[in-house]
Design a protein around this motif. Structure first.
Motif, PDB file in Angstrom:
ATOM      1  N   ALA A  22      46.490  42.786  42.193  1.00  0.00           N
ATOM      2  CA  ALA A  22      45.472  43.429  41.364  1.00  0.00           C
ATOM      3  C   ALA A  22      44.229  42.575  41.152  1.00  0.00           C
ATOM      4  O   ALA A  22      43.133  43.114  40.940  1.00  0.00           O
ATOM      5  CB  ALA A  22      46.074  43.792  40.005  1.00  0.00           C
ATOM      6  N   ARG A  23      44.363  41.253  41.209  1.00  0.00           N
ATOM      7  CA  ARG A  23      43.245  40.365  40.893  1.00  0.00           C
ATOM      8  C   ARG A  23      41.971  40.674  41.698  1.00  0.00           C
ATOM      9  O   ARG A  23      40.876  40.724  41.120  1.00  0.00           O
ATOM     10  CB  ARG A  23      43.658  38.905  41.109  1.00  0.00           C
ATOM     11  CG  ARG A  23      42.608  37.896  40.641  1.00  0.00           C
ATOM     12  CD  ARG A  23      42.911  36.499  41.191  1.00  0.00           C
ATOM     13  NE  ARG A  23      44.130  35.948  40.641  1.00  0.00           N
ATOM     14  CZ  ARG A  23      44.195  35.211  39.532  1.00  0.00           C
ATOM     15  NH1 ARG A  23      43.090  34.952  38.852  1.00  0.00           N
ATOM     16  NH2 ARG A  23      45.359  34.730  39.118  1.00  0.00           N
ATOM     17  N   PRO A  24      42.058  40.876  43.035  1.00  0.00           N
ATOM     18  CA  PRO A  24      40.817  41.115  43.775  1.00  0.00           C
ATOM     19  C   PRO A  24      40.116  42.422  43.410  1.00  0.00           C
ATOM     20  O   PRO A  24      38.921  42.580  43.682  1.00  0.00           O
ATOM     21  CB  PRO A  24      41.286  41.144  45.240  1.00  0.00           C
ATOM     22  CG  PRO A  24      42.633  40.511  45.246  1.00  0.00           C
ATOM     23  CD  PRO A  24      43.230  40.844  43.923  1.00  0.00           C
ATOM     24  N   LEU A  25      40.852  43.362  42.807  1.00  0.00           N
ATOM     25  CA  LEU A  25      40.307  44.695  42.567  1.00  0.00           C
ATOM     26  C   LEU A  25      39.742  44.871  41.166  1.00  0.00           C
ATOM     27  O   LEU A  25      39.074  45.884  40.889  1.00  0.00           O
ATOM     28  CB  LEU A  25      41.397  45.741  42.825  1.00  0.00           C
ATOM     29  CG  LEU A  25      42.093  45.648  44.192  1.00  0.00           C
ATOM     30  CD1 LEU A  25      43.154  46.719  44.325  1.00  0.00           C
ATOM     31  CD2 LEU A  25      41.086  45.746  45.329  1.00  0.00           C
ATOM     32  N   LEU A  26      40.012  43.924  40.278  1.00  0.00           N
ATOM     33  CA  LEU A  26      39.557  44.017  38.896  1.00  0.00           C
ATOM     34  C   LEU A  26      38.759  42.780  38.531  1.00  0.00           C
ATOM     35  O   LEU A  26      39.035  41.684  39.022  1.00  0.00           O
ATOM     36  CB  LEU A  26      40.751  44.174  37.952  1.00  0.00           C
ATOM     37  CG  LEU A  26      41.672  45.387  38.189  1.00  0.00           C
ATOM     38  CD1 LEU A  26      42.860  45.336  37.246  1.00  0.00           C
ATOM     39  CD2 LEU A  26      40.910  46.694  38.023  1.00  0.00           C
TER      40      LEU A  26
END
Length: 417
Positions: free
Chosen positions: A338-342
């Motif tokens: 999730a980190r790269p998308l948020l």
């Protein structure tokens, strides 16, 4: 004599399980004038009713066994970073369950099951409104769910899923938006496509479940926690619940709503469909800006929800014992996906790390209704949709218990199928 073997309308009922399904059943039984006692081995909302994503999402409430899940599962079966994880330990029961699950991952089987979900999805939010109108103080918040994709071609799979849902008779309002038209500050610059699913809601699931328990007690119900049930027996016109300490509680009716632990008590009552724990993980992180509504990251299988001033992040389907300890590697896998998308998310300031067992059946259909033992009922096996469908399950099962007639909506969910 009614078709379930009970004489007349029951005056007293025992509900085993203080999650949203069990408490909703207790609440709606009270609407019919039944005295209720709720038992739980731990506490109110101690299982999946606390740590789930909080989506009230009829647009996403579908049977879990489907062809895309099977394809995805086979590719990622033993990848510890994948959203779906099956341990390599030898468990004949689990492998039998997964074989049955896989055999039902066909378009025909999914469509048949989806048609059973459609009328439930149409009424599920009305059941929440009945609870809040009747004294459950925790609010449900109307909001669209924003599905975000890193690559435009990833949209096709979710769009196809909604098309299949519509073909089964359920209307889902979905809009495809330009990223420049989406006011969700948490979406990073890597998001290239967005679908917005209208007509959904979200809730703080723990707060809602505790508020539901409070309402049951305020309306005269009894609630006992720390009551570990050993077995359910029939005797002298009553159903008897025995604890591990040999304490007994009896009533004309008993409802098993024990989530991922359902099979242990339900199997001796003739319920052959197995329930396994599809464990989900969640945690809460602070955000630099307020979160306007739920965010779904389909490629990562991660659901995010506004929660107590921050963001609850939930994901993973892990087939292990519901009592196994939290695996921190699963939390880290969710963060990595999730980190790269948020953006604007304090990933290193996580709190409330949680794991809980969602009750999954091999055919993807819940188990709701009477067992072979007169006066004994079950309510469970909702998979990922126990919160969305829990109040309606309680309302319909309370109707069956008090009238002796199974509502048409519950026909596909016969526990003795």
């Amino acid at each position: 004599m009614r078709e379930d073997g009970i004489d007349g309308v029951p005056r007293r009922a025992v509900v085993i399980g203080a999650g949203v399904v069990g408490l909703s059943t207790a609440w709606f039984l009270q609407e019919h004038g039944v005295e209720v006692t709720v038992l739980d081995r731990d506490d109110v909302a101690a299982g999946a009713s606390w740590g789930n994503a909080g989506y009230l999402s009829p647009g996403f409430s579908i049977p879990l066994p489907e062809p895309s899940v099977l394809r995805y599962g086979l590719r990622s079966l033993f990848d510890r970073d994948a959203p779906l994880y099956v341990p390599t330990s030898v468990d004949p029961g689990l492998w039998s369950f997964l074989t049955g699950f896989a055999l039902r991952c066909t378009p025909w089987a999914w469509q048949r099951s989806m048609r059973a979900f459609v009328p439930m999805n149409a009424e599920c939010l009305d059941a929440f409104d009945s609870l809040t109108a009747g004294g459950v103080s925790a609010p449900t918040v109307p909001a669209p769910i924003t599905a975000a994709f890193e690559k435009p071609e990833q949209v096709a799979e979710l769009r196809h899923e909604f098309e299949q849902i519509r073909r089964c008779g359920q209307d889902v309002e979905v809009r495809e938006l330009s990223t420049s038209d989406v006011d969700v500050p948490q979406l990073s610059s890597r998001i290239a496509a967005v679908l917005r699913v209208e007509g959904q809601r979200y809730v703080d699931p723990g707060e809602f479940t505790r508020s539901l328990a409070k309402s049951v007690v305020e309306r005269g119900g009894k609630l006992r926690t720390g009551f570990r049930v050993r077995e359910v027996l029939r005797g002298s016109g009553q159903v008897v619940v025995k604890s591990e300490q040999d304490e007994r509680v009896s009533a004309e009716v008993v409802v098993l709503a024990t989530g991922a632990w359902l099979s242990r008590l339900a199997k001796p009552l003739g319920v052959r469909t197995a329930v396994r724990a599809g464990r989900g993980y969640s945690f809460t992180v602070p955000t630099e800006q307020p979160v306007p509504g739920p965010i779904y990251l389909p490629a990562a299988r991660v659901a995010c929800t506004p929660y107590q001033g921050g963001l609850r992040v939930a994901g993973t389907m892990e087939f292990r014992s519901p009592d196994d300890p939290l695996d921190r590697n699963r939390i880290e896998a969710i963060v990595r996906s999730a980190r790269p998308l948020l953006k604007g998310v304090g990933w290193n300031e996580r709190r409330d790390e949680w794991v809980g067992g969602r009750p999954v059946t091999p055919d993807g259909l819940p188990l709701i209704g009477a067992t072979k033992m007169p006066g004994a009922y079950v309510a469970g096996g909702h998979g990922m949709w126990g919160l969305t469908l829990g109040p309606l399950t309680g309302r319909l099962l309370a109707e069956q218990i008090t009238t002796g007639k199974r509502p048409a909506l519950l026909q596909p969910f016969d526990p003795l199928r």
